[in-house]
Design a protein around this motif. Structure first.
Motif, PDB file in Angstrom:
ATOM      1  N   UNK A   1      13.220  75.284 -48.685  1.00 55.76           N
ATOM      2  CA  UNK A   1      14.649  75.037 -48.820  1.00 55.76           C
ATOM      3  C   UNK A   1      14.918  73.583 -49.214  1.00 55.76           C
ATOM      4  N   UNK A   2      15.943  73.391 -50.033  1.00 55.37           N
ATOM      5  CA  UNK A   2      16.502  72.055 -50.250  1.00 55.37           C
ATOM      6  C   UNK A   2      17.514  71.849 -49.132  1.00 55.37           C
ATOM      7  N   UNK A   3      17.246  70.933 -48.228  1.00 57.90           N
ATOM      8  CA  UNK A   3      18.040  70.886 -47.003  1.00 57.90           C
ATOM      9  C   UNK A   3      17.970  69.512 -46.357  1.00 57.90           C
ATOM     10  N   UNK A   4      18.761  69.309 -45.285  1.00 55.20           N
ATOM     11  CA  UNK A   4      18.891  67.998 -44.651  1.00 55.20           C
ATOM     12  C   UNK A   4      18.215  67.896 -43.281  1.00 55.20           C
ATOM     13  N   UNK A   5      17.787  68.997 -42.677  1.00 53.04           N
ATOM     14  CA  UNK A   5      17.289  68.923 -41.298  1.00 53.04           C
ATOM     15  C   UNK A   5      16.046  68.050 -41.188  1.00 53.04           C
ATOM     16  N   UNK A   6      15.140  68.146 -42.159  1.00 56.20           N
ATOM     17  CA  UNK A   6      13.925  67.335 -42.111  1.00 56.20           C
ATOM     18  C   UNK A   6      14.244  65.850 -42.306  1.00 56.20           C
TER      19      UNK A   6
ATOM     20  N   UNK B   1      23.770  72.211 -43.866  1.00 61.34           N
ATOM     21  CA  UNK B   1      22.347  71.854 -43.804  1.00 61.34           C
ATOM     22  C   UNK B   1      21.677  72.084 -45.150  1.00 61.34           C
ATOM     23  N   UNK B   2      22.059  73.151 -45.836  1.00 65.08           N
ATOM     24  CA  UNK B   2      21.485  73.434 -47.149  1.00 65.08           C
ATOM     25  C   UNK B   2      22.263  72.687 -48.234  1.00 65.08           C
ATOM     26  N   UNK B   3      21.535  72.206 -49.235  1.00 63.15           N
ATOM     27  CA  UNK B   3      22.137  71.422 -50.314  1.00 63.15           C
ATOM     28  C   UNK B   3      22.755  72.312 -51.390  1.00 63.15           C
ATOM     29  N   UNK B   4      23.754  71.799 -52.041  1.00 61.20           N
ATOM     30  CA  UNK B   4      24.288  72.336 -53.300  1.00 61.20           C
ATOM     31  C   UNK B   4      24.472  73.847 -53.277  1.00 61.20           C
ATOM     32  N   UNK B   5      25.399  74.298 -52.458  1.00 62.30           N
ATOM     33  CA  UNK B   5      25.678  75.733 -52.384  1.00 62.30           C
ATOM     34  C   UNK B   5      26.456  76.158 -53.628  1.00 62.30           C
ATOM     35  N   UNK B   6      25.944  77.163 -54.307  1.00 57.39           N
ATOM     36  CA  UNK B   6      26.607  77.680 -55.507  1.00 57.39           C
ATOM     37  C   UNK B   6      27.166  79.076 -55.217  1.00 57.39           C
ATOM     38  N   UNK B   7      28.186  79.453 -55.920  1.00 56.40           N
ATOM     39  CA  UNK B   7      28.847  80.732 -55.666  1.00 56.40           C
ATOM     40  C   UNK B   7      27.897  81.932 -55.743  1.00 56.40           C
ATOM     41  N   UNK B   8      26.972  82.006 -56.730  1.00 57.63           N
ATOM     42  CA  UNK B   8      26.061  83.157 -56.758  1.00 57.63           C
ATOM     43  C   UNK B   8      25.215  83.268 -55.489  1.00 57.63           C
ATOM     44  N   UNK B   9      24.862  82.122 -54.904  1.00 59.93           N
ATOM     45  CA  UNK B   9      24.054  82.147 -53.677  1.00 59.93           C
ATOM     46  C   UNK B   9      24.860  82.765 -52.544  1.00 59.93           C
ATOM     47  N   UNK B  10      26.144  82.455 -52.478  1.00 58.94           N
ATOM     48  CA  UNK B  10      26.972  82.976 -51.404  1.00 58.94           C
ATOM     49  C   UNK B  10      27.100  84.494 -51.447  1.00 58.94           C
ATOM     50  N   UNK B  11      26.789  85.082 -52.560  1.00 65.30           N
ATOM     51  CA  UNK B  11      26.851  86.539 -52.699  1.00 65.30           C
ATOM     52  C   UNK B  11      25.497  87.187 -52.468  1.00 65.30           C
ATOM     53  N   UNK B  12      24.492  86.404 -52.134  1.00 62.06           N
ATOM     54  CA  UNK B  12      23.141  86.951 -51.969  1.00 62.06           C
ATOM     55  C   UNK B  12      22.982  87.591 -50.604  1.00 62.06           C
TER      56      UNK B  12
ATOM     57  N   UNK C   1      22.271  76.147 -38.338  1.00 61.17           N
ATOM     58  CA  UNK C   1      21.222  75.116 -38.241  1.00 61.17           C
ATOM     59  C   UNK C   1      21.765  73.716 -38.015  1.00 61.17           C
ATOM     60  N   UNK C   2      22.988  73.602 -37.514  1.00 61.29           N
ATOM     61  CA  UNK C   2      23.544  72.266 -37.284  1.00 61.29           C
ATOM     62  C   UNK C   2      22.962  71.609 -36.033  1.00 61.29           C
ATOM     63  N   UNK C   3      21.964  72.253 -35.430  1.00 62.25           N
ATOM     64  CA  UNK C   3      21.249  71.606 -34.330  1.00 62.25           C
ATOM     65  C   UNK C   3      20.661  70.279 -34.792  1.00 62.25           C
ATOM     66  N   UNK C   4      20.169  70.242 -36.021  1.00 60.46           N
ATOM     67  CA  UNK C   4      19.537  69.015 -36.518  1.00 60.46           C
ATOM     68  C   UNK C   4      20.574  67.908 -36.693  1.00 60.46           C
ATOM     69  N   UNK C   5      21.777  68.266 -37.128  1.00 62.75           N
ATOM     70  CA  UNK C   5      22.835  67.264 -37.203  1.00 62.75           C
ATOM     71  C   UNK C   5      23.163  66.728 -35.818  1.00 62.75           C
TER      72      UNK C   5
END
Length: 871
Positions: free
Chosen positions: A570-575, A633-644, A655-659
């Protein structure tokens, strides 16, 4: 606040008022949001046999044997159709599970408890080995040819992961390591192909059918060596890429440090075991017995005699066998018996699950009298059938009550006036030590007894901190040594795949421990390991430029998140959150040790790392439907992803535990940072039952100990009263056994659950949040009572901290309210570390109308002060 007048009421309140749930803001513990089913650990601390008892009083065994649940259960039925009234513990510190049932005039009490191990442990081998993957074992699996020891009949199973052992040897030592294999499932080549590797020796590739044959045993010899001089030889069995079956297996292995002839027949027959420095069989058992008891008391409250025909019911996916017409053998080893006469044993088979019923002789209970008997589960490596009489069972119960009274656990360090909060606090301590095991001579603080029975770096970090806070530093120091044994040769940690945050977590864990124990010498001794971890974070940042997307350049490579978001790429911020936290902690520790040059160098790395993070968080922050600007937490959410199909991964709170961890303990943000405000405001919109929902794997469910992450973030931001409300909501989601499951559904939903039970990251977080509401270090200041619930300041109430570990030395203080509630006496002993500049006593939550009111004191002096309480 509702206080119980007796300890019995403390637990019975669970069922009497549980149907009338109270809101968290009412600040009462009534367990109104308890899960619908639960499990209780009854084993002694550090026990290798982790017996659990379910909410119906049944003993549970053989987790994941033949399936993903418990392979065996043992229960007692006194009367068909008997109704459960309630279940409670004898006390928070004594895990004797009392299940009360009723049938007409009969009142039934079943007490489930574990005995201590009995027997003489075998002499320790010259070498020891610890399994580092998930400890899955299948017994009686291999159909061995004549002349091969039956000890090879069990297999270690990888479960789509490599099987990994670490053999402890002198640094740089050479040894002969031999692996034993016997395939008894596949009968065609190409099905199970495995790569066998032992450190310091060339690897070997084996097709278990083509190279060995079905039901044939063979040995594979390796001239091994501790090549990296870390005192460990790593053994690994991995399913080959071209294998159809991705489950690796291993029946056993031997370690020799003296010359030995390559006699496969003698080795596989067990004849070379005495020459070996270690003979490790996958299913080997110890030489000790470990039994469990269900002691049953049947009281007749009526006017006429009652005759019952009790049954002891054993259900199992494993082999069941009637033995001597009065007992049952499970898995060709463990034995179930009763202290009353057995009239018959009936065996049944239902699908894959077998059932054995021991029907006892008729038992007549006279009016006003009580009749008793016991069911015994005889386990451990050596079967010893005891106790054999009900009197002996009652004596064993008394012995275990005394044992739990004297077991040296770190109780009485934190005392609060709410009995239910105190009960949960004490039970949390006990649960942590019950889940612990000794591995390679070191204590392994584990999360649970089933699916999380092992080391998880993040879970372990907070479990270790909670134990350290309570003064168990010597034990947690050894636990950290066990954690550090997982460090890779290049310095990085990766127990979970691409879970890069483990590196930052290790840095924070070690430096936090050193500060809490004020142990600079120990920190210096492990500093080279931490330097390698810092270097690995720098390498990870460099690697982030090598993937296909610029989304994460300069931050972290694609990685795993957890907390409701799957996938390892994942492209993400938790790490980034946790590696920034770890790097910041390492810089502070370097300055503490006087390594200012190194700290300056690392500070440059941190500043660049942090600047890149801030650039990307500005890019990716977005608005929720309530207008809160938050960072997912996940980067760059695009509309097609939201429909997956994985659209739920992109819910704002996932996953906002990391924040929350980045807010505290990470301390990455200023108090007025808009990112913090936006994220906390967003999380508040998901509150139900006083808890933030949908933060873990159960969408619209509750990840229980997220309450502590959230509560700590609120506390660090200065909202102590809200953090105290969160503590009470957290408490109300515990079960009557004073423990939590990892995740559960909302109260009125069908049963949903996820994770271990008891879950001891949850136990640790309850300890941490309760303690930090009362005492929290902020830079060079020690802050007291920021989150003290007002209801803990009623007439005659006492809140006390006794030698809890802080970065300024042990803290001892108390707050005692007078009999009419008009004033409280605050007492504190001096802190030993001169670096503490202020002792700040917060008054706003309980003594003053001004919520920001404080009292500043000299931490180097003793204090005995009367504080007026203005209601």
């Amino acid at each position: 606040m509702r206080q119980s007048s007796t300890k019995t009421f403390l637990f019975l309140v669970v069922f009497s008022v549980g149907s009338l749930p109270l809101l968290a803001r009412e600040m009462v513990v009534d367990f109104g949001y308890r899960p619908q089913q639960w499990r209780t650990a009854i084993c002694p601390p550090d026990d290798t046999y982790k017996t659990l008892v379910n909410e119906k009083g049944a003993l549970l065994y053989h987790y994941a044997r033949g399936g993903w649940w418990f392979g065996t259960s043992v229960r007692v039925e006194v009367v068909p159709g008997e109704k459960i009234v309630d279940q409670q513990l004898l006390s928070p510190r004594t895990p004797i599970v009392q299940t009360r049932l009723t049938d007409g005039d009969l009142e039934i009490l079943e007490e489930a408890f574990a005995l201590k191990k009995q027997g003489t442990p075998p002499a320790p081998p010259k070498f020891t080995a610890v399994r580092k993957d998930r400890p899955n074992v299948m017994r009686n699996w291999a159909k061995l040819p004549a002349g091969v020891t039956e000890k090879l009949s069990a297999i270690a199973v990888g479960g789509n992961h490599p099987i990994i052992y670490q053999i402890k040897v002198p640094k740089g030592a050479a040894a002969t390591v031999v692996l034993g294999l016997c395939e008894s499932w596949h009968d065609r080549p190409g099905r199970r192909i495995m790569d066998l590797s032992v450190e310091g020796a060339p690897p070997k590739k084996v097709d278990t059918v083509a190279d060995i044959g079905k039901n044939v045993a063979d040995a594979f010899w390796f001239n091994a060596q501790d090549a990296d001089h870390d005192g460990l030889i790593e053994l690994k069995v991995t399913a080959a890429k071209d294998a159809q079956d991705k489950n690796a297996i291993l029946n056993g292995f031997w370690v020799f440090d003296a010359p030995v002839g390559h006699d496969d027949a003698a080795l596989l027959a067990g004849k070379l075991d005495a020459q070996a420095g270690l003979a490790c069989y996958a299913g080997q058992r110890d030489n000790e017995s470990r039994n469990d008891v269900i002691l049953v008391h049947v009281a007749n409250k009526g006017d006429a005699p009652k005759t019952v025909r009790p049954k002891v019911i054993v259900e199992s996916l494993l082999n069941l066998k009637s033995l001597d017409k009065d007992r049952v053998r499970v898995d060709d080893h463990e034995t179930v018996l009763a202290t009353a006469k057995v009239a018959s044993v009936t065996m049944r088979k239902n699908d894959q699950r077998g059932e054995a019923v021991l029907t006892l002789a008729p038992l007549t209970v006279e009016p006003g009298k009580t009749a008793s008997f016991a069911a015994i589960y005889c386990g451990g490596g050596r079967i010893e059938c005891r106790p054999l009489s009900t009197t002996e069972a009652e004596e064993e119960r008394q012995a275990m009550v005394q044992f739990w009274k004297t077991v040296p656990l770190p109780y009485d360090r934190v005392t609060v006036p709410d009995e239910n909060i105190q009960a949960l606090f004490d039970s949390s301590i006990r649960n942590i030590w019950q889940a612990r095991e000794i591995k390679n001579g070191l204590p392994a603080f584990q999360v649970g007894a089933t699916c999380y029975r092992g080391l998880w770096i993040v879970d372990g970090a907070f479990i270790l901190e909670s134990a350290t806070i309570l003064g168990a530093g010597d034990q947690t120091r050894a636990g950290i040594a066990y954690m550090l044994s997982f460090q890779k040769p290049d310095g990085h940690f990766e127990i979970l795949p691409r879970y890069w945050k483990e590196n930052g977590i290790v840095l924070w864990t070690c430096t936090r421990f050193a500060r809490l124990t004020q142990d600079k010498k120990w920190l210096e001794s492990i500093w080279p390991k931490l330097e390698k971890v810092v270097a690995s974070i720098k390498r990870l940042r460099d690697e982030s430029y090598k993937d296909a997307s610029p989304l994460n350049d300069g931050l972290m490579p694609q990685g795993g998140v957890d907390g409701g978001i799957g996938g390892d790429f994942q492209y993400e911020f938790s790490n980034a959150y946790w590696n920034l936290t770890g790097l910041k902690a390492a810089i502070q520790a370097a300055r503490w040790l006087g390594k200012n040059g190194q700290a300056d160098q690392w500070q440059k790395e941190y500043d660049d790392f942090y600047a890149v993070f801030r650039k990307y968080e500005r890019r990716d922050r977005r608005f929720d439907v309530y207008g809160n600007r938050y960072l997912p937490i996940l980067m760059a959410i695009e509309e097609p992803i939201l429909l997956s199909e994985n659209a739920q991964w992109y819910l704002p709170c996932k996953a906002q535990w990391a924040f929350c961890n980045a807010v505290y303990p990470g301390q990455l943000f200023n108090k007025n940072d808009p990112l913090v405000k936006g994220n906390l405001d967003m999380l508040k919109t998901y509150e139900k039952e006083g808890m933030v929902t949908t933060t873990g794997w159960l969408t619209h469910g509750i990840w229980n100990y997220f309450a502590s992450f959230y509560g700590h973030a609120l506390l660090w931001q200065g909202d102590g009263p809200k953090a105290a409300e969160v503590l009470y909501a957290y408490a109300n989601h515990a079960a009557p056994n004073l423990a939590w499951i990892e995740e559960q559904g909302l109260k009125d939903q069908p049963i949903r659950e996820n994770g271990d039970f008891p879950h001891n990251w949850a136990s640790a977080e309850f300890i941490r949040l309760t303690t930090h509401l009362l005492a929290l270090d902020r830079g060079r200041q020690m802050h007291l009572f920021e989150g003290l619930p007002r209801q803990w300041t009623g007439p005659g109430m006492v809140t006390r901290l006794k030698e809890i570990s802080t970065p300024f030395g042990p803290l001892t203080c108390s707050l005692r309210v007078n009999d009419n509630g008009s004033a409280a006496t605050f007492q504190a002993e001096p802190l030993s570390d001169p670096s503490c500049e202020k002792l700040v006593v917060h008054l706003g939550a309980w003594a003053e109308s001004d919520p920001q009111a404080t009292l500043e004191l000299d931490p180097k002096k003793s204090h005995n002060i009367t504080i007026p309480i203005k209601r």
